[in-house]
Design a protein around this motif. Structure first.
Motif, PDB file in Angstrom:
ATOM      1  N   ASP A 147       0.982  -1.555  -0.121  1.00 48.32           N
ATOM      2  CA  ASP A 147      -0.226  -0.374   0.536  1.00 48.32           C
ATOM      3  C   ASP A 147       0.654   1.421  -0.084  1.00 48.32           C
ATOM      4  OD1 ASP A 147      -1.929   2.413   0.707  1.00 48.32           O
ATOM      5  OD2 ASP A 147      -2.393   0.915   2.458  1.00 48.32           O
ATOM      6  N   PRO A 148       0.847   2.031  -0.925  1.00 45.48           N
ATOM      7  CA  PRO A 148       1.467   3.710  -1.055  1.00 45.48           C
ATOM      8  C   PRO A 148       1.696   4.017   0.780  1.00 45.48           C
ATOM      9  CG  PRO A 148       0.694   3.000  -3.600  1.00 45.48           C
ATOM     10  CD  PRO A 148      -0.042   1.895  -2.436  1.00 45.48           C
ATOM     11  N   ALA A 149       0.521   3.594   0.672  1.00 47.37           N
ATOM     12  CA  ALA A 149       0.209   4.923   1.774  1.00 47.37           C
ATOM     13  C   ALA A 149       1.044   4.255   2.746  1.00 47.37           C
ATOM     14  CB  ALA A 149      -1.322   4.811   2.578  1.00 47.37           C
ATOM     15  N   ALA A 150       1.134   3.392   3.048  1.00 39.37           N
ATOM     16  CA  ALA A 150       2.581   2.553   4.287  1.00 39.37           C
ATOM     17  C   ALA A 150       3.038   3.053   4.282  1.00 39.37           C
ATOM     18  CB  ALA A 150       2.733   1.037   4.483  1.00 39.37           C
ATOM     19  N   TRP A 151       4.050   4.265   2.867  1.00 36.42           N
ATOM     20  CA  TRP A 151       5.016   4.589   2.762  1.00 36.42           C
ATOM     21  C   TRP A 151       5.551   5.703   3.649  1.00 36.42           C
ATOM     22  CZ3 TRP A 151       9.897   2.007   1.222  1.00 36.42           C
ATOM     23  CH2 TRP A 151       9.463   0.398   1.140  1.00 36.42           C
ATOM     24  N   GLN A 152       4.119   6.134   3.409  1.00 35.90           N
ATOM     25  CA  GLN A 152       4.040   7.765   4.146  1.00 35.90           C
ATOM     26  C   GLN A 152       4.245   8.558   5.099  1.00 35.90           C
ATOM     27  OE1 GLN A 152       0.917   9.104   2.036  1.00 35.90           O
ATOM     28  NE2 GLN A 152       1.406   8.446  -0.015  1.00 35.90           N
ATOM     29  N   GLY A 153       4.020   9.026   5.772  1.00 37.78           N
ATOM     30  CA  GLY A 153       4.554  10.253   7.157  1.00 37.78           C
ATOM     31  C   GLY A 153       5.468   9.167   8.067  1.00 37.78           C
ATOM     32  N   GLU A 154       5.125   9.438   9.570  1.00 47.70           N
ATOM     33  CA  GLU A 154       5.558   8.446  10.169  1.00 47.70           C
ATOM     34  C   GLU A 154       4.919   7.462  11.246  1.00 47.70           C
ATOM     35  OE1 GLU A 154       8.359  10.158  11.792  1.00 47.70           O
ATOM     36  OE2 GLU A 154       8.729  11.230   9.841  1.00 47.70           O
ATOM     37  N   THR A 155       5.879   6.348  11.543  1.00 47.51           N
ATOM     38  CA  THR A 155       4.935   5.255  12.450  1.00 47.51           C
ATOM     39  C   THR A 155       6.654   4.826  13.663  1.00 47.51           C
ATOM     40  OG1 THR A 155       4.971   2.758  11.614  1.00 47.51           O
ATOM     41  CG2 THR A 155       6.878   3.389  10.344  1.00 47.51           C
ATOM     42  N   VAL A 156       6.097   3.760  14.032  1.00 49.41           N
ATOM     43  CA  VAL A 156       7.385   2.784  14.774  1.00 49.41           C
ATOM     44  C   VAL A 156       7.676   2.052  14.399  1.00 49.41           C
ATOM     45  CG1 VAL A 156       7.282   2.687  17.537  1.00 49.41           C
ATOM     46  CG2 VAL A 156       5.811   5.021  16.700  1.00 49.41           C
ATOM     47  N   ALA A 157       8.599   1.427  14.549  1.00 47.37           N
ATOM     48  CA  ALA A 157       9.039   0.187  14.415  1.00 47.37           C
ATOM     49  C   ALA A 157      10.351  -0.265  15.666  1.00 47.37           C
ATOM     50  CB  ALA A 157       9.956  -0.118  12.916  1.00 47.37           C
ATOM     51  N   GLY A 158       9.189  -1.125  16.368  1.00 51.39           N
ATOM     52  CA  GLY A 158      10.554  -1.598  17.677  1.00 51.39           C
ATOM     53  C   GLY A 158      10.397  -1.133  18.560  1.00 51.39           C
ATOM     54  N   ARG A 159       9.353  -0.149  18.574  1.00 52.38           N
ATOM     55  CA  ARG A 159       9.132   1.071  19.969  1.00 52.38           C
ATOM     56  C   ARG A 159      10.263   2.197  19.644  1.00 52.38           C
ATOM     57  NH1 ARG A 159       7.218  -3.494  20.343  1.00 52.38           N
ATOM     58  NH2 ARG A 159       5.793  -4.171  22.048  1.00 52.38           N
ATOM     59  N   VAL A 160      10.544   2.505  18.064  1.00 56.61           N
ATOM     60  CA  VAL A 160      11.506   3.483  17.782  1.00 56.61           C
ATOM     61  C   VAL A 160      10.366   4.472  16.791  1.00 56.61           C
ATOM     62  CG1 VAL A 160      13.513   4.823  17.024  1.00 56.61           C
ATOM     63  CG2 VAL A 160      13.577   2.381  18.358  1.00 56.61           C
ATOM     64  N   PRO A 161      10.013   5.408  16.675  1.00 58.19           N
ATOM     65  CA  PRO A 161       9.520   6.299  16.474  1.00 58.19           C
ATOM     66  C   PRO A 161      10.718   6.938  14.731  1.00 58.19           C
ATOM     67  CG  PRO A 161       9.392   7.906  18.355  1.00 58.19           C
ATOM     68  CD  PRO A 161      10.334   6.263  18.240  1.00 58.19           C
ATOM     69  N   LEU A 162       9.760   6.414  13.714  1.00 64.58           N
ATOM     70  CA  LEU A 162      11.367   7.081  12.561  1.00 64.58           C
ATOM     71  C   LEU A 162       9.607   7.231  11.676  1.00 64.58           C
ATOM     72  CD1 LEU A 162      13.168   3.870  11.391  1.00 64.58           C
ATOM     73  CD2 LEU A 162      10.611   3.147  12.580  1.00 64.58           C
ATOM     74  N   SER A 163      10.062   7.370  10.407  1.00 68.06           N
ATOM     75  CA  SER A 163       9.853   8.308   9.188  1.00 68.06           C
ATOM     76  C   SER A 163       9.260   6.453   8.390  1.00 68.06           C
ATOM     77  CB  SER A 163      10.836   8.364   8.146  1.00 68.06           C
ATOM     78  OG  SER A 163      11.561   8.007   6.874  1.00 68.06           O
ATOM     79  N   ALA A 164       8.228   7.016   8.627  1.00 65.55           N
ATOM     80  CA  ALA A 164       7.452   4.880   7.138  1.00 65.55           C
ATOM     81  C   ALA A 164       8.270   4.588   6.478  1.00 65.55           C
ATOM     82  CB  ALA A 164       6.026   5.603   6.932  1.00 65.55           C
TER      83      ALA A 164
END
Length: 193
Positions: free
Chosen positions: A96-113
């Protein structure tokens, strides 16, 4: 924002390696000295769920704490089917192209999507290589995805928490060997069993 990269080939190929691992190989070493094959499978089990949540920008379910360190003893029954299915779902979430937009969290670490997406793809490919190399299986990931991961890692500051020191690799080596070297692994590694 980084352009989306297709995960389907990598998820399929790593899933095939996982499905081909025998029970007697679970305690075999991997190129990551802290992990056995079983430990790495437990790690893949968790990260496939975690990065799918990152793509959807969803938080872990309530009450779910930081995952414990990877340990083959935590590997639940049905892993040969479950982990490949989770990798397929992960690839679908990042399609989903929207998955790559904005910010998210991975491994409890905030980062760009887009960074989270590239870290997820790198995990799938590099751990697919780890498991294939450890268990004597063939692994041939999509060269475009391998190249995208290598370019991404070259752009990142070196983090000792994520990767060991880069291993020098001959310029004529395959793109996969180049990527493996960037993550601190020796492309010539073979298990001593």
């Amino acid at each position: 924002m980084r352009a989306p990269v297709d995960f389907r080939h990598a998820a399929r190929d790593t899933g095939a390696v996982i499905a081909g691992i025998r029970d007697d190989q679970l305690d075999w070493p991997t190129p990551s000295p802290e992990y056995t094959v079983g430990d790495l499978l437990d790690h893949m089990d968790g990260l496939s769920l975690e990065y799918a949540l990152s793509a959807r920008k969803s938080a872990p379910p309530p009450g779910v704490e930081e995952p414990p360190p990877a340990d083959a003893g935590n590997l639940a029954v049905g892993w040969r089917e479950r982990i490949p299915n989770q990798l397929t779902a992960l690839a679908g979430a990042w399609a989903d192209p929207a998955a790559w937009q904005g910010e998210t969290v991975a491994g409890r670490v905030p980062l760009s999507a887009s960074e989270a997406g590239m870290f997820a793809l790198d995990e799938i490919i590099v751990h697919g290589w780890d498991l294939a190399r450890s268990t004597g299986q063939h692994f041939n990931p999509d060269p475009r995805a391998v190249q995208a991961c290598a370019e991404f890692l070259l752009e990142q500051p070196r983090s000792p928490e994520l990767f060991g020191p880069a291993v020098p690799v001959d310029e004529a080596a395959s793109p996969l060997d180049q990527l493996v070297g960037l993550t601190g692994r020796d492309p010539a590694w073979v298990p001593e069993i």
